[in-house]
Enzyme design. Structure first.
Site, short mmCIF file in Angstrom:
data_model
loop_
_atom_site.label_atom_id
_atom_site.label_comp_id
_atom_site.label_asym_id
_atom_site.label_seq_id
_atom_site.Cartn_x
_atom_site.Cartn_y
_atom_site.Cartn_z
CB CYS A 1 -1.10 -0.02 1.04
SG CYS A 1 -0.21 0.17 2.77
CG ASN B 1 4.16 -1.73 5.50
OD1 ASN B 1 5.11 -1.86 5.96
ND2 ASN B 1 3.25 -2.39 4.91
CB CYS C 1 -3.78 1.65 6.88
SG CYS C 1 -3.83 3.08 8.09
NE ARG C 2 -4.56 1.47 1.45
CZ ARG C 2 -4.40 1.90 0.31
NH1 ARG C 2 -5.30 1.89 -0.61
NH2 ARG C 2 -3.46 2.81 -0.02
CB SER C 3 0.10 -3.45 2.61
OG SER C 3 0.85 -2.58 3.19
CG ASP D 1 -5.32 5.16 2.57
OD1 ASP D 1 -5.41 4.62 3.83
OD2 ASP D 1 -4.31 5.86 2.16
#
Length: 169
Positions: free
Chosen positions: A23, A26, A28-30, A135
């Site tokens: 993401c 690095n 939140c999402r990934s 995001d």
């Protein structure tokens, strides 16, 4: 070149598979996807054959833990986010991983675009295939919960595909 549902590129090393999740920062999402996919890989008995890593295309948060809202969302779902430390994508990742999964179109572009080994994460989502993982950073808790739901179902689909890719039931 979008993969067929449930289809992964062949492993570079038979019986082993390396997955990278990417993401922007690095935090939140990934990392949420990393924690969930790693646990699912472990639960499926694939940990000795499948490695999972995450990174961001930008280095702003390198060395920091994940966003506190992402961590709280994972904890509420009985996942442990404590080991994560943000890092930036290494240029060699594209050569070292069998599959690199970007969270959105901008991350995909930052990685050089779609290829045999570089896909969108949600290309493997059984719901909304090919969409982006939004995001949640500038939103509220609901955004993190939505991301977790996407990550959970996509991770389940990925583990099934990884079992086939590594030759395990």
């Amino acid at each position: 070149m979008r993969p067929a549902p449930g289809e992964l590129p062949a492993p570079r090393e038979p019986g082993r598979y390396a997955v990278a999740l990417v993401c922007l920062g690095n935090i939140c999402r990934s990392p949420m996807a990393d924690v969930v996919l790693t646990r699912r890989v472990d639960d499926a008995g694939l940990a000795a054959r499948v490695s999972v890593a995450s990174a961001g295309t930008a280095g702003w948060h390198t060395g920091k833990p994940m966003d506190s809202r992402a961590a709280a969302t994972l904890l509420a779902a009985d996942h442990d986010p404590s080991a994560h430390r943000a890092r930036q994508v290494d240029p060699h990742w594209l050569d070292q991983h069998d599959l690199v999964l970007a969270m959105d179109e901008q991350n995909l572009a930052d990685l050089g675009g779609r290829s045999e080994r570089v896909h969108l994460f949600r290309d493997h989502d059984p719901v909304g295939t090919g969409g982006e993982v939004p995001d949640p950073y500038y939103g509220g808790d609901q955004g993190f919960e939505e991301v977790l739901a996407m990550v959970e179902r996509t991770s389940a689909a990925l583990v099934s595909a990884l079992q086939r890719a590594t030759g395990l039931p």
